[in-house]
Design a protein around this motif. Structure first.
Motif, short mmCIF file in Angstrom:
data_model
loop_
_atom_site.label_atom_id
_atom_site.label_comp_id
_atom_site.label_asym_id
_atom_site.label_seq_id
_atom_site.Cartn_x
_atom_site.Cartn_y
_atom_site.Cartn_z
N MET B 30 0.79 -1.23 0.00
CA MET B 30 0.00 0.00 0.00
C MET B 30 0.82 1.28 0.00
O MET B 30 0.26 2.36 -0.01
CB MET B 30 -0.98 -0.01 1.17
CG MET B 30 -1.91 -1.22 1.08
SD MET B 30 -3.32 -1.12 2.14
CE MET B 30 -2.59 -0.76 3.70
N LYS B 31 2.14 1.12 0.01
CA LYS B 31 3.00 2.30 -0.06
C LYS B 31 3.10 2.82 -1.50
O LYS B 31 3.55 3.92 -1.73
CB LYS B 31 4.40 1.96 0.45
CG LYS B 31 4.45 1.52 1.90
CD LYS B 31 5.86 1.35 2.40
CE LYS B 31 6.49 0.03 2.04
NZ LYS B 31 5.96 -1.15 2.76
N ARG B 32 2.71 1.98 -2.45
CA ARG B 32 2.90 2.33 -3.85
C ARG B 32 1.90 3.40 -4.29
O ARG B 32 0.76 3.40 -3.86
CB ARG B 32 2.68 1.10 -4.75
CG ARG B 32 3.42 -0.14 -4.32
CD ARG B 32 4.91 -0.01 -4.64
NE ARG B 32 5.63 -1.23 -4.21
CZ ARG B 32 5.75 -2.33 -4.96
NH1 ARG B 32 5.21 -2.39 -6.17
NH2 ARG B 32 6.41 -3.37 -4.51
N PRO B 33 2.35 4.30 -5.18
CA PRO B 33 1.39 5.28 -5.72
C PRO B 33 0.34 4.58 -6.59
O PRO B 33 0.65 3.59 -7.26
CB PRO B 33 2.24 6.22 -6.57
CG PRO B 33 3.64 5.71 -6.55
CD PRO B 33 3.71 4.48 -5.72
#
Lengths: 478, 205
Positions: B30-33
């Motif tokens: 969930m850190k990904r853009p």
């Protein structure tokens, strides 16, 4: 469309706590019953970057920065904070700092002495008050309902909506009251209550409902215990959980940094005393439990509803009439590495975790320490206090020494090993006795096996090296 | 937001109950853009082995369900965390409708805000649908949001959706635009509630 005066004077007939909170916040109502609600308090965290990106894409601004607070909790490492090794995690923390600064939002950042888990920090700082509507992009926002607030988790699009308008469209949930009377035995508390409730009604048993916890056993709980119960309301599928404010609540609030003071506090308290459900108010559903019949509870499967008393045995899918349920049990047992009919007590564990928004307040740490004092843990473990303030208080009380001497690691505050996204995780295949809220597959890390339980039970598991009944370990101790 | 009126195509039977949002997208992604696309993370740890290779027996990895726009599951779909990324993963994978007997509240709300239809059907209908799809993977389904029906062959079963959500999905309406038309009401409310409950403004700590 009906416009509300906003002064809460439109009440008629007996009302529940929830009805009163709802009525006090309706800005406008659709014929369907959906309402645009005013939001009194909004917390954002590192994961809110999706919402800030939506805001940016729309060229929007934050409507009420004074009602919005940022807390770094989900991604912060619990060790060596001066050197955040993972660049993606560092970026998440930096982005929260940049977004809150840009919009004039007060931030309790990683190095702030007020930092901690958002659902511990809000109450601790006096930002959580009775009668408020409170939201955060985190499902455990239900925690704040312990103060008689209407508090619930929202998704990123809703976070963006609240940032831009300080309101939210909501469907009015039904009302459920769960009454717990009687006196629990020593070693049994709020976590055992709430896990017993979820086991009884199911992980979607309170879906579509606002749950109010009531009864003598709930009244007798500290604010910490009340927060534990409201926290896990979402694990029963509830929209929110709440407990009517009383003198215990008022005593907690007085003197907190952001809480009202002096004459304003008196005015607020007078209003808060009118919030409890009217004696003859109707609920859509009522459930009762007897606290004296609740034993310490642990989970055995991969849903919080998979909970049983510690003296029970692992369910046998072949005795399950419903084929879907039998298949789910078989899957859960395979994932958890357990056999049907196996005794819960004695299941060997690999580590313990004491922490999370469910159970990392000072009372929780005291409960764990009272079991661990003078004993050694047979397995490694991590204790992450709910906030930097809880950490300082625990150290003043010498609890950190008890944990360290037992062989557990004492680390900084954050979501830590509950979420498996900040560097703290349970290795694949390992079994963890955990004071957290979710035993989902992979929640604590890919392949991790989680057993949920109270802080006292996690401490007992650490001492025994296996799931164990804490009650005999408490004999002769205060 | 893209309106949703009808969706036709294959439907993937996911015979699992309580597919929580940690399953829909594990937290570590969930850190990904969002701009990178979240479709590849959908049900990642159920779909893939430890080395990241697809498990051939998982329905979503099989033809014709790899590209199915409809997903059918058992009760309590999307329970757990409020992460909207769970909906991004479904939507970016190309799924437009999830059919199940019950949904997590927050998930369902997030779904509608992203043009994904959470269609509620009865337990018996869900079992029937799972059986049909397992027996006949090629069976084509039609989801009609106007009529609130799910049909295949000569069979049609009704599904439920909140009427406000239905209208939003049919029209592709966005909440924020709707709410902006209430800005005068919000301003009035803020003044009144601030007078009735002045303590809602945090004290200067």
């Amino acid at each position: 469309m009906v416009r509300s005066a906003g002064n809460g004077q439109a009440r008629s007939g007996p009302q529940t706590l929830f009805d009163k909170l709802w009525a006090d916040h309706v800005v406008a109502e659709r014929p369907s019953g959906d309402a645009l609600l005013w939001i009194d308090r909004h917390f954002v965290h590192e994961g809110s970057f999706h919402a800030f990106n939506q805001l940016k894409a729309r060229g929007g601004t934050v409507a009420e920065p004074g009602l919005t607070f940022g807390v770094a909790d989900h991604y912060v490492p619990t060790r060596d904070r001066d050197h955040v090794g993972n660049p993606e995690i560092a970026r998440m923390i930096d982005d929260l700092g940049a977004n809150t600064a840009r919009h004039g939002i007060e931030l309790f950042g990683m190095h702030d002495p007020r930092q901690g888990i958002v659902h511990v920090v809000g109450p601790e700082q006096g930002l959580t008050l009775p009668g408020l509507t409170m939201v955060c992009g985190d499902s455990h926002t239900s925690t704040h309902g312990a103060f008689g607030a209407y508090a619930f988790g929202i998704g990123a699009s809703e976070v963006a909506h609240v940032l831009m308008t300080q309101t939210l469209w909501q469907k009015k949930p039904k009302r459920m009251r769960i009454t717990i009377d009687g006196t629990p035995t020593a070693g049994v508390g709020a976590k055992d209550f709430i896990l017993s409730i979820i086991a009884a009604i199911g992980a979607d048993g309170a879906r579509g409902h606002a749950v109010e916890y009531a009864g003598a056993a709930v009244r007798a709980l500290s604010m910490a215990g009340r927060m534990t119960m409201c926290n896990m309301s979402i694990e029963a599928g509830a929209r929110c959980g709440m407990i009517a404010p009383d003198e215990t609540t008022l005593r907690w609030i007085e003197g907190r940094p952001f809480a009202p003071k002096g004459a304003l506090l008196e005015q607020a308290a007078e209003s808060w005393r009118r919030l409890p459900s009217d004696a003859d108010a109707a609920f859509d559903r009522e459930i009762s439990l007897d606290a004296s019949r609740i034993a310490p509870v642990v989970t055995w499967g991969t849903s919080p509803e998979d909970a049983l008393p510690i003296d029970g045995t692992v369910p046998d899918p072949s005795r399950e009439a419903d084929e879907g349920r039998a298949a789910a049990i078989r899957d859960a047992l395979a994932y958890m590495g357990l056999s049907a009919g196996q005794k819960l007590s004695g299941i060997a564990i690999d580590r313990v975790f004491i922490g999370s928004c469910t159970n990392a307040r000072i009372e929780d740490l005291r409960a764990a320490a009272s079991v661990l004092a003078g004993r050694k843990a047979k397995v490694p473990g991590l204790v992450s206090p709910g906030s930097a303030q809880v950490k300082r208080q625990a150290e003043e009380e010498g609890l950190d020494s008890i944990f360290r001497e037992a062989g557990l690691d004492w680390v900084e505050s954050g979501c830590s090993m509950c979420v498996g996204m900040n560097g703290d995780s349970v290795p694949a295949g390992e079994r963890c006795a955990s004071t957290t809220n979710r035993n989902f597959r992979g929640r604590q890390g890919p392949g991790a096996r989680t057993h949920l339980m109270s802080p006292a039970m996690a401490a007992a598991a650490a001492v025994a090296g296996s799931l164990a009944d804490v009650r005999p370990m408490l004999e002769g101790r205060s | 937001m893209k309106p949703l009126v009808q969706v036709a195509g294959h439907a993937c039977p996911l015979g699992l109950a309580s597919v929580d949002t940690d399953q829909l997208i594990p937290a570590r992604f969930m850190k990904r853009p969002r701009s990178e696309g979240y479709g590849g993370f959908l049900l990642h740890d159920l779909r893939r082995d430890e080395a990241g290779a697809e498990k051939p027996d998982f329905p979503l990895n099989q033809v014709p369900w790899r590209d199915a726009p409809i997903l059918v599951a058992r009760r309590n779909f999307g329970s757990g965390s409020s992460r909207e990324a769970a909906v991004y993963a479904l939507a970016d994978h190309g799924i437009r409708v999830v059919v199940a007997p019950t949904f997590g509240d927050i998930f369902a709300s997030n779904a509608v805000k992203n043009g994904l239809l959470p269609a509620v059907i009865g337990e018996a209908e869900a079992e029937e649908l799972l059986a049909v799809l397992t027996a006949r993977p090629d069976c084509l389904m039609l989801v009609d949001l106007e009529a609130c029906t799910l049909s295949w062959d000569n069979r049609a079963v009704p599904f439920r959706i909140d009427p406000v959500w239905r209208e939003q999905l049919l029209n592709g309406w966005d909440d924020i635009d709707v709410t902006r038309s209430f800005s005068a009401d919000i301003t009035r409310f803020k003044a009144a509630t601030g007078q009735a409950r002045p303590w809602i403004w945090p004290a200067d700590a």
